[in-house]
Design an enzyme around this catalytic site. Sequence first.
Site, PDB file in Angstrom:
ATOM      1  N   CYS A 272       0.832  -1.196   0.000  1.00  0.00           N
ATOM      2  CA  CYS A 272       0.000   0.000   0.000  1.00  0.00           C
ATOM      3  C   CYS A 272       0.875   1.257   0.000  1.00  0.00           C
ATOM      4  O   CYS A 272       1.935   1.294   0.620  1.00  0.00           O
ATOM      5  CB  CYS A 272      -0.956   0.106   1.193  1.00  0.00           C
ATOM      6  SG  CYS A 272      -2.034  -1.311   1.356  1.00  0.00           S
TER       7      CYS A 272
ATOM      8  N   ARG B  47       3.746   0.082  -4.919  1.00  0.00           N
ATOM      9  CA  ARG B  47       3.579  -0.513  -3.586  1.00  0.00           C
ATOM     10  C   ARG B  47       2.298  -1.337  -3.452  1.00  0.00           C
ATOM     11  O   ARG B  47       2.097  -2.030  -2.448  1.00  0.00           O
ATOM     12  CB  ARG B  47       3.548   0.593  -2.517  1.00  0.00           C
ATOM     13  CG  ARG B  47       4.795   1.444  -2.478  1.00  0.00           C
ATOM     14  CD  ARG B  47       4.683   2.498  -1.411  1.00  0.00           C
ATOM     15  NE  ARG B  47       4.540   1.894  -0.111  1.00  0.00           N
ATOM     16  CZ  ARG B  47       5.542   1.494   0.652  1.00  0.00           C
ATOM     17  NH1 ARG B  47       6.781   1.632   0.232  1.00  0.00           N
ATOM     18  NH2 ARG B  47       5.313   0.946   1.828  1.00  0.00           N
TER      19      ARG B  47
ATOM     20  N   TRP C 232      -2.750  -2.759  -1.653  1.00  0.00           N
ATOM     21  CA  TRP C 232      -2.424  -4.174  -1.849  1.00  0.00           C
ATOM     22  C   TRP C 232      -3.158  -4.892  -0.729  1.00  0.00           C
ATOM     23  O   TRP C 232      -2.793  -4.774   0.444  1.00  0.00           O
ATOM     24  CB  TRP C 232      -0.916  -4.392  -1.752  1.00  0.00           C
ATOM     25  CG  TRP C 232      -0.478  -5.780  -2.069  1.00  0.00           C
ATOM     26  CD1 TRP C 232      -0.185  -6.287  -3.299  1.00  0.00           C
ATOM     27  CD2 TRP C 232      -0.253  -6.851  -1.137  1.00  0.00           C
ATOM     28  NE1 TRP C 232       0.190  -7.594  -3.192  1.00  0.00           N
ATOM     29  CE2 TRP C 232       0.155  -7.981  -1.876  1.00  0.00           C
ATOM     30  CE3 TRP C 232      -0.370  -6.978   0.247  1.00  0.00           C
ATOM     31  CZ2 TRP C 232       0.455  -9.195  -1.291  1.00  0.00           C
ATOM     32  CZ3 TRP C 232      -0.075  -8.192   0.837  1.00  0.00           C
ATOM     33  CH2 TRP C 232       0.342  -9.288   0.062  1.00  0.00           C
TER      34      TRP C 232
ATOM     35  N   ASN D  43      -1.433   2.025   5.707  1.00  0.00           N
ATOM     36  CA  ASN D  43      -0.581   0.985   5.132  1.00  0.00           C
ATOM     37  C   ASN D  43      -0.111   0.104   6.291  1.00  0.00           C
ATOM     38  O   ASN D  43       0.576   0.593   7.177  1.00  0.00           O
ATOM     39  CB  ASN D  43       0.617   1.657   4.418  1.00  0.00           C
ATOM     40  CG  ASN D  43       1.769   0.703   4.114  1.00  0.00           C
ATOM     41  OD1 ASN D  43       2.915   1.123   4.032  1.00  0.00           O
ATOM     42  ND2 ASN D  43       1.497  -0.566   3.939  1.00  0.00           N
ATOM     43  N   GLY D  44      -0.513  -1.170   6.268  1.00  0.00           N
ATOM     44  CA  GLY D  44      -0.094  -2.066   7.350  1.00  0.00           C
ATOM     45  C   GLY D  44      -1.224  -3.006   7.730  1.00  0.00           C
ATOM     46  O   GLY D  44      -2.175  -3.188   6.966  1.00  0.00           O
TER      47      GLY D  44
ATOM     48  N   GLU E 141      17.485 -16.723  -9.668  1.00  0.00           N
ATOM     49  CA  GLU E 141      17.010 -15.362  -9.945  1.00  0.00           C
ATOM     50  C   GLU E 141      16.351 -15.279 -11.328  1.00  0.00           C
ATOM     51  O   GLU E 141      15.315 -14.636 -11.494  1.00  0.00           O
ATOM     52  CB  GLU E 141      18.185 -14.376  -9.807  1.00  0.00           C
ATOM     53  CG  GLU E 141      17.909 -12.943 -10.184  1.00  0.00           C
ATOM     54  CD  GLU E 141      16.819 -12.262  -9.340  1.00  0.00           C
ATOM     55  OE1 GLU E 141      16.390 -12.824  -8.322  1.00  0.00           O
ATOM     56  OE2 GLU E 141      16.382 -11.178  -9.748  1.00  0.00           O
TER      57      GLU E 141
ATOM     58  N   LYS F 289      12.482 -14.160 -11.951  1.00  0.00           N
ATOM     59  CA  LYS F 289      12.086 -13.062 -12.855  1.00  0.00           C
ATOM     60  C   LYS F 289      11.011 -13.522 -13.823  1.00  0.00           C
ATOM     61  O   LYS F 289      10.023 -12.830 -14.041  1.00  0.00           O
ATOM     62  CB  LYS F 289      13.276 -12.544 -13.676  1.00  0.00           C
ATOM     63  CG  LYS F 289      14.288 -11.681 -13.008  1.00  0.00           C
ATOM     64  CD  LYS F 289      13.826 -10.323 -12.583  1.00  0.00           C
ATOM     65  CE  LYS F 289      13.199 -10.354 -11.219  1.00  0.00           C
ATOM     66  NZ  LYS F 289      14.022 -10.267 -10.067  1.00  0.00           N
TER      67      LYS F 289
ATOM     68  N   GLU G 133       7.587 -14.113 -11.992  1.00  0.00           N
ATOM     69  CA  GLU G 133       6.822 -12.987 -11.454  1.00  0.00           C
ATOM     70  C   GLU G 133       6.265 -12.066 -12.530  1.00  0.00           C
ATOM     71  O   GLU G 133       5.217 -11.466 -12.317  1.00  0.00           O
ATOM     72  CB  GLU G 133       7.588 -12.220 -10.374  1.00  0.00           C
ATOM     73  CG  GLU G 133       8.851 -11.531 -10.785  1.00  0.00           C
ATOM     74  CD  GLU G 133       9.496 -10.795  -9.598  1.00  0.00           C
ATOM     75  OE1 GLU G 133      10.679 -10.533  -9.675  1.00  0.00           O
ATOM     76  OE2 GLU G 133       8.799 -10.461  -8.610  1.00  0.00           O
TER      77      GLU G 133
ATOM     78  N   HIS H 226      18.664 -35.744  -9.780  1.00  0.00           N
ATOM     79  CA  HIS H 226      18.033 -36.257  -8.555  1.00  0.00           C
ATOM     80  C   HIS H 226      16.533 -35.955  -8.538  1.00  0.00           C
ATOM     81  O   HIS H 226      15.918 -35.986  -7.475  1.00  0.00           O
ATOM     82  CB  HIS H 226      18.722 -35.658  -7.324  1.00  0.00           C
ATOM     83  CG  HIS H 226      20.173 -36.020  -7.254  1.00  0.00           C
ATOM     84  ND1 HIS H 226      20.604 -37.262  -6.853  1.00  0.00           N
ATOM     85  CD2 HIS H 226      21.278 -35.322  -7.583  1.00  0.00           C
ATOM     86  CE1 HIS H 226      21.930 -37.299  -6.928  1.00  0.00           C
ATOM     87  NE2 HIS H 226      22.358 -36.138  -7.364  1.00  0.00           N
TER      88      HIS H 226
ATOM     89  N   LYS I 167       5.876  -3.909  -4.649  1.00  0.00           N
ATOM     90  CA  LYS I 167       7.324  -3.697  -4.635  1.00  0.00           C
ATOM     91  C   LYS I 167       7.912  -3.936  -3.254  1.00  0.00           C
ATOM     92  O   LYS I 167       8.991  -4.480  -3.117  1.00  0.00           O
ATOM     93  CB  LYS I 167       7.607  -2.264  -5.093  1.00  0.00           C
ATOM     94  CG  LYS I 167       9.077  -1.906  -5.191  1.00  0.00           C
ATOM     95  CD  LYS I 167       9.707  -2.612  -6.350  1.00  0.00           C
ATOM     96  CE  LYS I 167      11.201  -2.366  -6.444  1.00  0.00           C
ATOM     97  NZ  LYS I 167      11.831  -3.428  -7.248  1.00  0.00           N
TER      98      LYS I 167
HETATM   99  O1  M6R Z   1      13.036  -4.615  -0.839  1.00  0.00           O
HETATM  100  P1  M6R Z   1      13.607  -5.994  -0.624  1.00  0.00           P
HETATM  101  O2  M6R Z   1      14.868  -6.213  -1.365  1.00  0.00           O
HETATM  102  O3  M6R Z   1      13.735  -6.336   0.831  1.00  0.00           O
HETATM  103  O4  M6R Z   1      12.513  -6.954  -1.251  1.00  0.00           O
HETATM  104  C1  M6R Z   1      12.649  -8.343  -1.189  1.00  0.00           C
HETATM  105  C2  M6R Z   1      11.701  -9.037  -2.119  1.00  0.00           C
HETATM  106  O5  M6R Z   1      10.376  -8.718  -1.803  1.00  0.00           O
HETATM  107  C3  M6R Z   1      11.956  -8.657  -3.577  1.00  0.00           C
HETATM  108  O6  M6R Z   1      13.266  -8.933  -3.951  1.00  0.00           O
HETATM  109  C4  M6R Z   1      10.994  -9.428  -4.512  1.00  0.00           C
HETATM  110  O7  M6R Z   1      11.297 -10.788  -4.484  1.00  0.00           O
HETATM  111  C5  M6R Z   1      11.077  -8.879  -5.937  1.00  0.00           C
HETATM  112  N1  M6R Z   1       9.765  -8.746  -6.474  1.00  0.00           N
HETATM  113  C6  M6R Z   1      11.865  -9.741  -6.856  1.00  0.00           C
HETATM  114  O8  M6R Z   1      11.903  -9.252  -8.152  1.00  0.00           O
END
Ligand code: M6R
Length: 615
Positions: free
Chosen positions: A2, A27, A75, A101-102, A488, A492, A495, A511, A610
């Site tokens: 949020c 956010r 969110w 937010n929270g 990673e 990517k 997501e 395995h 984010k």
């Molecule tokens: O702000 P942060 O680096 O602590 O965030 C961690 C994860 O939420 C963040 O890396 C998330 O996995 C991303 N969407 C990956 O692209």
Amino acid sequence: MCGIVGYIGNRDAFPVVLNGLKRLEYRGYDSAGIALYDGTDIQMCKTQGKVADLEAKIQQNMPTKGTLGIGHTRWATHGVPNDVNSHPHYSNSGELVIIHNGIIENYASIKKELKKRGYTFTSDTDTEVLVNLIEDIKINEKVKLGKAVQIALNQVVGAYAIAVFDHNKPDEIVVAKLGSPLAIGIGDDEFFVASDATPFIEFTNNAIYLEDEEMAIVRRGREVKVRKIKGDSVVVPYVQELQLNLEQIEKGGYDHFMLKEIYEQPSVIKDTYRGRLLSDQGIIKLGGLDEYIEKFTNANRIIIVACGTSWHAGLVAEYIFEDLARIPVEVEYASEFRYRNPIITEKDVIIAISQSGETADTLAAIKLAKEKGAFVYGVCNVVGSTISRETHSGSYTHAGPEIGVASTKAFTTQITVLTMIALRLAKVKGTISQSDYMMHLHELETIPAKVEEALKSDENIKKISAVFKDARNFLYLGRGYNFPVALEGALKLKEISYIHAEGYPAAEMKHGPIALIDEQMPVVVIAVNSNHYEKVVSNIEEIKARKGKIIALVSEGDTAVKELADYVMEVPITPEALSPLVTTIPLQLLSYHIAVMLDRNVDQPRNLAKSVTVE
Ligand code: M6R
């Protein structure tokens, strides 16, 4: 999770709040709303959907006059995303309006009590409970809004950044923070409140970042008054000068923030080591590290805590710290670490990695480690973020604002900082030869040019993306330093394209995952020059034998893998310890192009936000 924004001053609040929401949309983006005080009444508009949907609805429905306004982009946590659950929320009398937010964890018991006293609720949110609790206190205890907020917050359990105003006192906004970020921008006779500084960057460079358990009364034309929520003591706020500029938070001609951020990597990696890496003199200077170097050299072990992409950067760091500095490293998901009663001693050093510096689980892991007496070092991007303030010391990554929800430049700049830390420690501990040390310093300086070179294969990667965009599954394989890069790459793709992808150490394939391989399965294999090269070639043979489609990532000049692979992506030759900084790039581009071809919302993928400020 949020984004909240507010304005009080002399200009029209609506454009400030609306643009602020657009900048905070990373956010959370399942619903949005705005409330304005027009001098007589409160005007409110809320909708499920994006800020653009809200803007369209307001154009049809709502007068936009007024010099006080608050807005929210959501969110969802409590209550599905719909118009009613969107913020802002009114209190029962219609006098108070809140954005939040929270999460208020004990909202159910408070709601029960309020219902007994005749309060009714239109939404399923915890936030509507909070605003009615504030109203109840204000009426029954005959106190002003600020006091009522303070009393209410002493009764709630959870996390919040809130902004609330009272129809009867339209000269002030009351804000408070615990666990979620809140910045106050200070202009000439005007104030801005927001989850981060981006909504007000063109209006002022001066900001106060509230600390946890602080609240502030922001009054038109007056000074900001900050107090402790518990104990009520007055706080003299620290006014910070912001380093952001408008250009940094705009798309700059790219179709998406993610693409802009991928292409920024050569320059931001340079920014990360600028002034810190003096290769000709053989020096690495990291302000936050130098003072505490003995904490690291005397440590029994380093424990890295992080989430998501930052956790993957931690895995790369595990290789480089152990390899070069010979310090044992454990890498932990912050969300698991915080709840499993971990053994932590004063001889442990914790490194917390976070782009946003606001991730709730990482923050909780830091607090736990500090309670147990460990030294905690932060590697954060957002200057002034909660994690950067909660850690004993740390280094910023200087990547600039990362707006795309999928982390790209944050990852490579985190690895750059962690590599510098490892090299500095290796030098101090004498675990690296002088020639190896100097080689790595010089090579680190060549990384921006190599990333630039890797970006040139964009067109080739686009063609490969077109071939595989309809695949249902992907496998990503790597070994050693490039195993975390495989993880990673898979993250990517998942997501932003919503295609199922798994990252695996190449040798582990036999395995289990090898059972998945058939002619439908694209397998991205990182097969750059390394100590494992021959073994990776054997893994590729194993996949070929089962008719899997190989997309190989190779070093320039490669011949063996090129002969075996169906498709090839090339990167410049790089020493193994630094190779993740380069091998990551084609995988970012591959996921980006596939997502664009599938018409996904690249910068704001579904269900994500984010910054994950709830656990
Ligand atoms: O702000 P942060 O680096 O602590 O965030 C961690 C994860 O939420 C963040 O890396 C998330 O996995 C991303 N969407 C990956 O692209």
